[in-house]
Design an enzyme around this catalytic site. Sequence first.
Site, PDB file in Angstrom:
ATOM      1  N   ARG A 115     -90.627   5.832   5.814  1.00 15.50           N
ATOM      2  CA  ARG A 115     -91.154   6.707   4.769  1.00 15.50           C
ATOM      3  C   ARG A 115     -90.128   6.840   3.641  1.00 15.50           C
ATOM      4  O   ARG A 115     -88.913   6.882   3.899  1.00 15.50           O
ATOM      5  CB  ARG A 115     -91.416   8.076   5.398  1.00 15.50           C
ATOM      6  N   THR A 395    -103.740   3.832   0.434  1.00 11.69           N
ATOM      7  CA  THR A 395    -102.740   3.460   1.412  1.00 11.69           C
ATOM      8  C   THR A 395    -103.329   2.235   2.083  1.00 11.69           C
ATOM      9  O   THR A 395    -104.429   1.819   1.741  1.00 11.69           O
ATOM     10  CB  THR A 395    -102.525   4.667   2.352  1.00 11.69           C
ATOM     11  N   THR A 413     -97.846   2.657   2.310  1.00 13.33           N
ATOM     12  CA  THR A 413     -98.443   3.294   1.137  1.00 13.33           C
ATOM     13  C   THR A 413     -97.535   3.298  -0.083  1.00 13.33           C
ATOM     14  O   THR A 413     -96.311   3.294   0.038  1.00 13.33           O
ATOM     15  CB  THR A 413     -98.821   4.758   1.479  1.00 13.33           C
ATOM     16  N   ASN A 415     -98.755   5.712  -2.115  1.00 12.86           N
ATOM     17  CA  ASN A 415     -99.441   6.995  -2.310  1.00 12.86           C
ATOM     18  C   ASN A 415    -100.695   6.775  -3.154  1.00 12.86           C
ATOM     19  O   ASN A 415    -101.703   6.325  -2.633  1.00 12.86           O
ATOM     20  CB  ASN A 415     -98.539   8.078  -2.889  1.00 12.86           C
ATOM     21  N   GLU A 434     -94.797   8.813  -4.273  1.00 10.66           N
ATOM     22  CA  GLU A 434     -94.857   9.548  -3.004  1.00 10.66           C
ATOM     23  C   GLU A 434     -94.340  10.982  -3.113  1.00 10.66           C
ATOM     24  O   GLU A 434     -94.638  11.814  -2.246  1.00 10.66           O
ATOM     25  CB  GLU A 434     -94.050   8.789  -1.950  1.00 10.66           C
ATOM     26  N   ASP A 437     -96.520  13.857  -2.324  1.00 10.26           N
ATOM     27  CA  ASP A 437     -96.880  14.263  -0.961  1.00 10.26           C
ATOM     28  C   ASP A 437     -96.053  15.458  -0.484  1.00 10.26           C
ATOM     29  O   ASP A 437     -96.347  16.041   0.560  1.00 10.26           O
ATOM     30  CB  ASP A 437     -96.716  13.090   0.016  1.00 10.26           C
ATOM     31  N   SER A 466     -96.697  13.213   5.694  1.00  9.81           N
ATOM     32  CA  SER A 466     -97.709  12.159   5.554  1.00  9.81           C
ATOM     33  C   SER A 466     -98.860  12.413   6.513  1.00  9.81           C
ATOM     34  O   SER A 466     -98.706  13.108   7.520  1.00  9.81           O
ATOM     35  CB  SER A 466     -97.062  10.813   5.883  1.00  9.81           C
ATOM     36  N   GLY A 487    -106.434   6.683   3.552  1.00  6.54           N
ATOM     37  CA  GLY A 487    -107.426   7.720   3.259  1.00  6.54           C
ATOM     38  C   GLY A 487    -106.857   9.106   3.097  1.00  6.54           C
ATOM     39  O   GLY A 487    -107.592  10.093   3.229  1.00  6.54           O
ATOM     40  N   GLY A 488    -105.537   9.230   2.832  1.00  6.58           N
ATOM     41  CA  GLY A 488    -104.963  10.552   2.616  1.00  6.58           C
ATOM     42  C   GLY A 488    -105.249  11.472   3.789  1.00  6.58           C
ATOM     43  O   GLY A 488    -105.114  11.081   4.948  1.00  6.58           O
TER      44      GLY A 488
HETATM   45  N1  GLY Z   1     -99.499   9.026   0.831  1.00  6.64           N
HETATM   46  C1  GLY Z   1    -100.400   9.078   1.901  1.00  6.64           C
HETATM   47  C2  GLY Z   1     -99.810   9.614   3.161  1.00  6.64           C
HETATM   48  O1  GLY Z   1     -98.650   9.370   3.406  1.00  6.64           O
HETATM   49  O2  GLY Z   1    -100.469  10.266   3.921  1.00  6.64           O
END
Ligand code: GLY
Length: 584
Positions: A115, A395, A413, A415, A434, A437, A466, A487-488
């Site tokens: 990440r 993503t 991702t 983002n 990112e 987030d 995330s 899909g967030g």
């Molecule tokens: N940016 C999407 C996630 O990390 O959930």
Amino acid sequence: MMKYRLFTIPLALLLACSAERPVTSTSRAFEGSLGTPPPKAAAPKLARYAMVVSAHPEASRIGTQILQRGGNAYDAAVAVQFALAVALPAAGNIGGGGFLLYRDRNGSAGSLDFRETAPAAASRDMYLDKQGNVVPGLSTAGPLAVGTPGTVAGMVALHKLMGKLSWPALLQPAVALATRGFPLTAKEAAGLNKTRVDFEKYNPGNVPAYVRPGGGDWQPGDTLRLPELARTLTRIRDQGRAGFYRGETARLLLNEMKRAGGLVSQADLDSYRAKWREPLRGRYRDYDVITMAPPSSGGVALLQMLQMLEPVDLAQAGYHTPLAVHYITEAERRVYADRATYLGDPDFGLVPIQKLLDVDYNRQRAGTMRSRGRATPSSDIVAGANLPSYESNETTHFSIIDALGNAVSCTTTLNGGYGSKVVVPGAGFLLNNEMDDFSVKAGTPNAYGLTGGTANSIAPGKRMLSSMTPTILTHNGKVALVTGTPGGSTIITSVLQSILGIVDYGLNAQQVVTAPRLHHQWMPDLLDVEAGALLPVAQDTLRARGYQLNPALPWGRLDIIHVQPDGTLEGGADPRGDDTALGY
Ligand code: GLY
């Protein structure tokens, strides 16, 4: 590895805990007639030995070739990740980050967290003006939205520990793809055309290759060539980590940060480390569930929902019946209420995983579901004062099983679609956005209309929360399902539906990924409904029971592999994108 026992209580006990009378068998039979049949015509891709399911045909082809040349699933994952960085500019990346979960043929499992992190110069209130208000757009696009990228460090760490083929052999297919170019799909052409204004806005004086040369719109079938990206990938091929975090690539990235006012520094690049993390484990019916630990919120939430749903006979309740939708939605509502309050980067504060995955805790939460299929208003759900942050759809996920039985589930991702829209001049790769987030301000809606909590506030070096939920299920000690999706915030509920589709409803992999989906995330108090997910009569029934339905555009790209009892691999590639299952 942490192991969390899932509870088993009879449906009667669950319903007895409810404040009202239970659903009767007569009413359950009535409910069954309201169910939406799952898609019948969806045929999965079958393979005997090995399979790759990813968001782009070129990436699946490259991954499968690596497997056929004797590479293992980890080699294929590296090759697929770099191929997606070329072929899927909206989400594939070297300028972003992700999570990879594996389960090896000997039964051990692990996960890699690559990440992005907040740059050292980042601060909690960096997106607020003097009055303490969020400055619109600052965390979602442009140089300040960029976190220190983790993907290349992640792939290097994966290859070092688990790879079999040489590093250059895994990079070369992506270098070749970027050099010779590839035909744009209709969806990617449309995405690039839609983003052209932003590409021009955030890259002044440097028209990136993603803008059609000579102007005008990209057409499906046009060739996209990425020579600058090819040179960057060549440096990564030849120098490994240093090909990205040092030397020419770093110089170009830092030049852009300086020119445009971004925060990422050489010290950030030098100190970035991918982290091996213990996965979370749970059990659902007779399956073991292995999933991602924080800073993913997805694994914790998934195991909580499975704990709440295990006592319910979903197969008996029927597929997409109001009663089944009630149980699933109520579990989602309760779990998402916990999510933002408690979850954040575990290296920066206590994340109460043990408590959230405690059987009694989730039993008590499930016991507050109302009977007769009625909705509990989200405002009645006790949770912290904060709401989950909402991540965009852009993503990407891939699932791989090799001929030895090693399995990889990887979600990565930038983002937002095309991330920050900043393309590093001379290096040709997109940088993430990112930072959005994080909760840019506790209790204030972010770009997606929702708010976040203090556990996920910005701090230098911290990883943003995330929803990415790479997950693997085993059955009798063998891999049974590799699943995941972009899909967030919908990632978690889509992964849940993939598990329920296989375990409770006996669907095949392609039916699972094709089936229209449902999603509830506590706040706003809406049940998102994809077209075709619910019969009109079922929708009316749910409304009468207190649910607020929200017709929503398609979301997510589930790319999964289900292993049939005889070992045949069954691939499901999501038809919402250009996703492709290939195997041999
Ligand atoms: N940016 C999407 C996630 O990390 O959930």
